[in-house]
Design a protein around this motif. Structure first.
Motif, PDB file in Angstrom:
ATOM      1  N   ARG A  72      62.408   7.828   4.475  1.00 17.80           N
ATOM      2  CA  ARG A  72      63.653   7.740   5.241  1.00 17.80           C
ATOM      3  C   ARG A  72      64.856   7.728   4.313  1.00 17.80           C
ATOM      4  NH1 ARG A  72      64.888   3.108   9.705  1.00 17.80           N
ATOM      5  NH2 ARG A  72      65.351   1.878   7.832  1.00 17.80           N
TER       6      ARG A  72
ATOM      7  N   GLY B 130      72.996   4.324   3.231  1.00 17.51           N
ATOM      8  CA  GLY B 130      71.773   4.060   3.986  1.00 17.51           C
ATOM      9  C   GLY B 130      70.531   4.373   3.181  1.00 17.51           C
ATOM     10  N   ALA B 131      70.591   5.468   2.417  1.00 16.67           N
ATOM     11  CA  ALA B 131      69.456   5.832   1.569  1.00 16.67           C
ATOM     12  C   ALA B 131      69.173   4.742   0.548  1.00 16.67           C
ATOM     13  CB  ALA B 131      69.745   7.162   0.869  1.00 16.67           C
TER      14      ALA B 131
ATOM     15  N   ARG C  89      64.454  11.905  10.914  1.00 16.88           N
ATOM     16  CA  ARG C  89      64.957  10.525  10.938  1.00 16.88           C
ATOM     17  C   ARG C  89      64.399   9.765  12.147  1.00 16.88           C
ATOM     18  NH1 ARG C  89      69.510   7.255   9.631  1.00 16.88           N
ATOM     19  NH2 ARG C  89      68.996   5.238  10.567  1.00 16.88           N
TER      20      ARG C  89
ATOM     21  N   ARG D 223      67.901  10.258   4.688  1.00 16.16           N
ATOM     22  CA  ARG D 223      69.282   9.770   4.837  1.00 16.16           C
ATOM     23  C   ARG D 223      70.176  10.341   3.741  1.00 16.16           C
ATOM     24  NH1 ARG D 223      68.735   3.346   6.371  1.00 16.16           N
ATOM     25  NH2 ARG D 223      70.825   3.586   7.276  1.00 16.16           N
ATOM     26  N   ARG D 224      69.647  10.446   2.544  1.00 16.13           N
ATOM     27  CA  ARG D 224      70.436  11.050   1.475  1.00 16.13           C
ATOM     28  C   ARG D 224      70.740  12.513   1.795  1.00 16.13           C
ATOM     29  NH1 ARG D 224      68.841  11.966  -4.918  1.00 16.13           N
ATOM     30  NH2 ARG D 224      70.908  12.675  -5.540  1.00 16.13           N
TER      31      ARG D 224
ATOM     32  N   ASP E 257      67.397   1.772   2.062  1.00 18.34           N
ATOM     33  CA  ASP E 257      65.961   1.994   2.267  1.00 18.34           C
ATOM     34  C   ASP E 257      65.191   1.935   0.947  1.00 18.34           C
ATOM     35  OD1 ASP E 257      65.926   2.181   5.021  1.00 18.34           O
ATOM     36  OD2 ASP E 257      66.153   4.357   5.044  1.00 18.34           O
TER      37      ASP E 257
ATOM     38  N   ASP F  55      74.101  10.329   3.878  1.00 19.97           N
ATOM     39  CA  ASP F  55      74.252   8.883   4.041  1.00 19.97           C
ATOM     40  C   ASP F  55      73.691   8.173   2.805  1.00 19.97           C
ATOM     41  OD1 ASP F  55      74.446   6.261   4.902  1.00 19.97           O
ATOM     42  OD2 ASP F  55      72.785   6.394   6.341  1.00 19.97           O
TER      43      ASP F  55
ATOM     44  N   ASP G 200      62.189   6.421  11.885  1.00 23.97           N
ATOM     45  CA  ASP G 200      62.602   5.187  12.570  1.00 23.97           C
ATOM     46  C   ASP G 200      61.439   4.634  13.400  1.00 23.97           C
ATOM     47  OD1 ASP G 200      65.134   5.331  11.498  1.00 23.97           O
ATOM     48  OD2 ASP G 200      66.072   6.122  13.318  1.00 23.97           O
TER      49      ASP G 200
END
Length: 301
Positions: free
Chosen positions: A57, A69-70, A37, A61-62, A73, A66, A41
């Motif tokens: 990303r 968040g995924a 991550r 995130r998944r 993106d 998250d 970033d």
């Protein structure tokens, strides 16, 4: 290794966004999600309009738990590259697991329209159709995926689920066997599901053998303990069933279904305090069924 080589490259070229993205993929392949991550970033700081970095990303995130968040993106990646079939399929799966079935179906339909020979697109649509009750459509889509790629375990798994819902347990057993053969990572789940199909056909011995094999592969597979507990309970082997439910709850104490199964069995065995504990925990986790509230009332008497 790849990480060391990319680190050396980044020491020389610290603004190389692609190198950060590639190192992130190497970290992710090792389960080092925080480092992956951080690199993604940085890659996006350097190249904020990169669909590749946004997609990757999203995957990280998944994997890190998250999904919101995924999805953010993946949405942005698709704004930049709207015809990316792989991104559409990933978003469809996220939407499907999040309960946004109509939106997931739209993504799957679009992916198939863009690339009709891409088997994973047919697979995800089969899964969505099965969840929405379109079993004929699910079977058709899964069959098409298998025609396109006979080595795709997810297609057999999708067809197996639709076959179970259609009460075609023998067909489902065949499909779960193919999953076991093709994907070692899914073997425990496939064997556990196959065991349930065997039990539905009255083959208790075969079901217990499949459960045992699943637990040899993954001794911490809570789903298998819970399933075996249900089969043993239904066969009247209540103490062994309780032991299986205990193990499932030990492994996933916040899973409400496991709490309900154990709570109802504890009530049946005369353990009212234990039943109350489990049913209260299930209700705390959002379960609101009449059966659970009725059983909790009985446990309080």
């Amino acid at each position: 290794g790849a990480i060391a080589d990319l680190t050396t490259l980044l020491e020389r070229f610290p603004d190389d966004a692609r190198a950060y993205c590639n190192r992130a993929l190497a970290y992710a392949s090792l389960g080092r999600l925080e480092e992956a991550r951080a690199d993604l970033d940085r890659a996006l700081d350097l190249a904020p309009e990169s669909p590749e970095s946004l997609y990757n990303r999203g995957l990280v995130r998944r994997a890190a738990g998250d999904p919101a968040g995924a999805l953010e993106d993946l949405d942005r990646a698709l704004e930049l590259e709207p015809d990316s079939v792989t991104t559409l399929i990933e978003r469809a799966e996220l939407r499907w697991t999040g309960g946004a079935l109509d939106a997931a179906r739209e993504d799957a339909d679009r992916a198939i329209g863009l690339e009709p020979t891409y088997a994973p697109a047919w697979t995800i649509r089969a899964q969505i159709r099965a969840v929405t009750g379109d079993l004929a459509g699910a079977l058709e889509d899964a069959g098409r995926a298998i025609e396109l790629d006979p080595s795709l375990p997810g297609a057999y798994s999708a067809r197996a689920v639709a076959r179970v819902q259609s009460n075609d347990f023998r067909g489902a057993i065949e499909d779960f066997q193919r999953v076991v053969e093709l994907d070692p990572d899914q073997a425990a789940s496939a064997l556990s599901n196959r065991a349930r199909c065997r039990a539905m056909l009255g083959d208790l011995e075969g079901a217990l053998a499949d459960f045992a094999r699943a637990l040899e592969i993954d001794p911490r597979h809570s789903f298998t303990y819970a399933n075996r507990g249900m089969i043993r309970r239904d066969a009247g082997d209540l103490r062994e069933a309780l032991a299986d439910f205990d193990r499932a709850v030990d492994l996933e104490p916040d899973e409400p279904d496991y709490r309900i199964d154990r709570g109802l069995l504890r009530l049946r065995l005369g353990d009212a305090p234990g039943a109350r504990e489990d049913l209260d925990r299930a209700i705390e986790r959002g379960v609101r069924t009449a059966e659970v509230h009725h059983a909790r009332g009985l446990a309080r008497k």
